[in-house]
Design an enzyme around this catalytic site. Structure first.
Site, PDB file in Angstrom:
ATOM      1  N   GLU A   1      -8.381  24.420   3.483  1.00 20.14           N
ATOM      2  CA  GLU A   1      -7.461  23.584   2.690  1.00 20.14           C
ATOM      3  C   GLU A   1      -8.196  22.649   1.735  1.00 20.14           C
ATOM      4  O   GLU A   1      -7.644  22.244   0.693  1.00 20.14           O
ATOM      5  CB  GLU A   1      -6.549  22.765   3.604  1.00 20.14           C
ATOM      6  CG  GLU A   1      -7.219  21.767   4.511  1.00 20.14           C
ATOM      7  CD  GLU A   1      -7.666  22.358   5.845  1.00 20.14           C
ATOM      8  OE1 GLU A   1      -8.032  21.557   6.738  1.00 20.14           O
ATOM      9  OE2 GLU A   1      -7.633  23.592   6.000  1.00 20.14           O
TER      10      GLU A   1
ATOM     11  N   SER B   1       0.848  -1.195   0.000  1.00 23.01           N
ATOM     12  CA  SER B   1       0.000   0.000   0.000  1.00 23.01           C
ATOM     13  C   SER B   1       0.885   1.246   0.000  1.00 23.01           C
ATOM     14  O   SER B   1       2.096   1.174   0.211  1.00 23.01           O
ATOM     15  CB  SER B   1      -0.919  -0.004   1.220  1.00 23.01           C
ATOM     16  OG  SER B   1      -0.153   0.008   2.410  1.00 23.01           O
TER      17      SER B   1
ATOM     18  N   HIS C   1     -12.364  24.592   7.275  1.00 28.08           N
ATOM     19  CA  HIS C   1     -11.149  23.979   6.718  1.00 28.08           C
ATOM     20  C   HIS C   1     -10.923  24.492   5.289  1.00 28.08           C
ATOM     21  O   HIS C   1     -11.327  23.835   4.321  1.00 28.08           O
ATOM     22  CB  HIS C   1     -11.291  22.456   6.681  1.00 28.08           C
ATOM     23  CG  HIS C   1     -11.305  21.807   8.024  1.00 28.08           C
ATOM     24  ND1 HIS C   1     -10.189  21.192   8.561  1.00 28.08           N
ATOM     25  CD2 HIS C   1     -12.295  21.656   8.935  1.00 28.08           C
ATOM     26  CE1 HIS C   1     -10.508  20.687   9.743  1.00 28.08           C
ATOM     27  NE2 HIS C   1     -11.776  20.961   9.998  1.00 28.08           N
TER      28      HIS C   1
ATOM     29  N   ASP D   1      -7.870  10.165  -0.588  1.00 26.05           N
ATOM     30  CA  ASP D   1      -7.658  10.203  -2.037  1.00 26.05           C
ATOM     31  C   ASP D   1      -8.645  11.133  -2.734  1.00 26.05           C
ATOM     32  O   ASP D   1      -8.360  11.633  -3.838  1.00 26.05           O
ATOM     33  CB  ASP D   1      -7.765   8.796  -2.631  1.00 26.05           C
ATOM     34  CG  ASP D   1      -6.519   7.960  -2.373  1.00 26.05           C
ATOM     35  OD1 ASP D   1      -5.419   8.534  -2.352  1.00 26.05           O
ATOM     36  OD2 ASP D   1      -6.641   6.739  -2.178  1.00 26.05           O
TER      37      ASP D   1
ATOM     38  N   ARG E   1     -17.969  19.488  16.317  1.00 25.75           N
ATOM     39  CA  ARG E   1     -19.083  19.426  17.277  1.00 25.75           C
ATOM     40  C   ARG E   1     -19.042  20.611  18.235  1.00 25.75           C
ATOM     41  O   ARG E   1     -20.048  21.023  18.776  1.00 25.75           O
ATOM     42  CB  ARG E   1     -18.988  18.150  18.127  1.00 25.75           C
ATOM     43  CG  ARG E   1     -19.172  16.870  17.400  1.00 25.75           C
ATOM     44  CD  ARG E   1     -19.215  15.700  18.378  1.00 25.75           C
ATOM     45  NE  ARG E   1     -18.977  14.443  17.695  1.00 25.75           N
ATOM     46  CZ  ARG E   1     -19.881  13.796  16.979  1.00 25.75           C
ATOM     47  NH1 ARG E   1     -21.092  14.294  16.866  1.00 25.75           N
ATOM     48  NH2 ARG E   1     -19.584  12.661  16.387  1.00 25.75           N
TER      49      ARG E   1
ATOM     50  N   CYS F   1      -9.712  24.908  12.644  1.00 24.43           N
ATOM     51  CA  CYS F   1     -10.711  24.153  13.410  1.00 24.43           C
ATOM     52  C   CYS F   1     -10.313  24.062  14.894  1.00 24.43           C
ATOM     53  O   CYS F   1     -10.452  25.012  15.632  1.00 24.43           O
ATOM     54  CB  CYS F   1     -10.925  22.782  12.781  1.00 24.43           C
ATOM     55  SG  CYS F   1     -12.386  21.909  13.377  1.00 24.43           S
TER      56      CYS F   1
END
Length: 558
Positions: free
Chosen positions: A533, A13, A531, A89, A484, A403
């Protein structure tokens, strides 16, 4: 008719199947085709939202949240679940293809088995023995074909996670085998990604691992049409010929995928080896007229890729204090967003991953040109992360908190500047007398932890005359969330603002703080609950990351 490209991996992997899949999609975009990708993950989790980033890598958040509801039972929380947390991915796919990908494109074993069992209990299979074949494999095929048809795709690329030979991925390989059998010959192509290791002892590339990997694939009833071979150095004709002979793949269909400086150059390397033309010939696809854009146009992508080849004089050193530093894949989208911004600002990037649980990390942090406090969950390493925000305040180092990093920036300010020494987050200290960060109201009723956070993209309203507004130059933006807990605005008093902290953005209801920053014009320190990004692209960097790099350049007098 949609054409299908199946991508499998062998040997081990982590060899870059995701980048390969995205690059294959890119070379079809160069030819004017509508392309998307599916990622199959053989684990039993319904989605990767509850997985530890150290074990699995980053959890990518999509623009849209999808209600996975196999039985259409809206009232049962164990049947209906929200999915917007996907395999990392998908970030690669979106960055390469320049398009939002729907959460339904992530197919996991958990989803397939979950739906099969629920449908059996509901009575959909009355009188039948429910089996992996045909019931699970049929469901996999239905998911794949449904996406192709509903999105009117020219080419759909399906990547199977893990490696050939894994027990858990057998049902997906069997589904591939059946689809290749059922569809016309020129509608499917199978690409196998392998490793060709370089032996320094003898000074040559070794083909044996690839040979064994192809045999394992053949034992599953699949013959690869193409081999894409990862290696330290480019492969020559002789090693390609040898691999071809023992793998039953034509020599020109053995494609070299060597180590390169930037992943964004990979589609160009594939084009040099005519991979796009070879697959298009099998599919009988003729190139279309491509509208000029930074996403689909070959020449424009080539210009973008050139930006990432380090040739700059200056380097910026960014410290990333966090708790998942043992696996660099934990912060893939952040790393890429920083690379995008640095490439466009013409500076080299050096990322220093800082383990906040190690003694003396503060000195390493003070040597950095910028600090990016990372997202995360849980109690481990919290005091070190809060200390990192305090160092940024004291040393006036440019700072971006994402975050959790924004929430801890808020806690640090309340402690360090406002003198509220026991300020904390209720996520870490549920009984804190000063909950600077607390759980959102709607989260108190939540029972299940999977898929229940505030997820997906939401509208953000930015205040003018703020660093955030200067970065985006817009009053309203849309970015992605996964949380949350949120910043408790009750601690934002006139004294807090007088001492230099301001709220720079809310959600559209005005109830959730989306960003905070220091008002000091000489210190760029900003935290975002969202976020940014996840929407950064190599040809269009995230505005907030771009502003962060510009602030670092100013800090360094570059």
């Amino acid at each position: 008719m949609t054409k299908y490209v199946f991508v499998t991996g062998g040997v081990m992997s982590g060899i870059g199947k995701g980048v390969t899949t995205a690059s294959i999609g890119k070379i079809f975009q160069f030819r004017g085709f509508r392309v998307s990708a599916i990622k199959i993950d053989p684990y039993l989790n319904v989605d990767p939202g509850t997985l530890n980033p150290i074990e699995h890598g980053e959890c990518f958040i999509t623009d849209e949240a999808w209600m996975f509801n196999p039985t259409n039972d809206q009232n049962n929380p164990y049947v209906s679940t929200k999915i917007a947390e996907l395999d990392q991915d998908f970030g690669t796919y979106e960055r390469f293809l320049g398009d939002f990908i729907h959460p339904s494109h992530n197919i996991t074993s958990g989803q397939i088995y979950f739906e099969t069992i629920l449908r059996e209990r509901k009575g959909d299979y009355l009188g039948k023995t429910v089996q992996i074949i045909p019931h699970c494999t049929n469901m996999i095929k239905e998911r794949i074909v449904r996406i192709a048809k509903s999105e009117d795709l020219d080419v759909l690329i399906i990547e199977c996670g893990g490696t050939v030979g894994d027990v858990e991925s057998i049902i997906f390989l069997e589904a591939f085998r059946q689809l290749k059998l059922e569809l016309p010959t020129n509608d499917t192509v199978l690409i196998h990604v392998t490793v060709v290791p370089y032996s320094k002892a003898v000074g040559e590339l070794k083909s044996k691992p690839t040979q064994h990997s192809v045999k394992a694939l053949q034992s599953a009833g699949l013959q690869p049409d193409f081999l894409i071979c990862r290696s330290e150095i480019p492969m020559g004709k002789e090693i390609k010929r040898k691999i071809s002979l023992f793998s039953n793949v034509q020599p020109q269909f053995v494609i070299s995928n060597p180590d390169i400086q930037s992943i964004y150059s990979l589609p160009l390397i594939f084009e040099e080896q005519k991979l796009g033309d070879l697959i298009s010939d099998i599919f009988d696809l003729k190139p279309r007229l491509v509208e000029f854009s930074s996403v689909n146009n070959y020449s424009e992508w080539k210009k973008t890729a050139q930006l990432f080849i380090n040739k700059n004089i200056n380097t910026v050193k960014i410290g990333m204090p966090g708790k998942y530093t043992d696996n660099k894949d934990s912060y893939v989208s952040i790393n890429e967003a920083l690379k995008h911004a640095c490439a466009h600002e013409q500076v080299n990037l050096e990322i220093v991953f800082i383990n906040v649980e190690k003694e003396g990390f503060q000195e390493n942090l003070k040597e950095c040109d910028g600090i990016l406090l990372t997202p995360g969950f849980g109690t481990r390493g919290i005091e070190g992360m809060i200390s990192s925000a305090e160092i940024a305040m004291d040393e006036k180092i440019p700072y971006l908190g994402i975050c959790f990093g924004a929430q801890l920036f808020y806690v640090a300010f309340m402690r360090h500047i406002m003198g509220i020494k026991n300020a904390h987050s209720t996520e870490i200290e549920p009984n804190t007398p000063n909950p600077a960060v607390s759980m959102m109201d709607e989260q108190h009723k939540i029972v299940n932890l999977g898929g229940t956070m505030r997820l997906g993209a939401h509208k953000i309203v930015i205040k003018e005359d703020t660093k955030l507004f200067k970065a985006y130059n817009q009053k309203e933006i849309r970015e992605r969330f996964r949380h949350r807990f949120h910043i408790n605005e009750n601690y934002m008093t006139s004294e807090t603002e007088h001492k230099g902290l301001k709220i720079s953005a809310y959600d559209e209801t005005g109830k959730i703080v989306n960003a905070i920053e220091l008002s000091d014009p000489d210190h760029w320190m900003l935290g975002t609950q969202f976020h940014p990004e996840f929407t950064s692209r190599p040809y269009r960097p995230s505005p907030i990351y771009l502003a962060f790099i510009k602030a670092i350049k100013k800090y360094k007098n570059l």
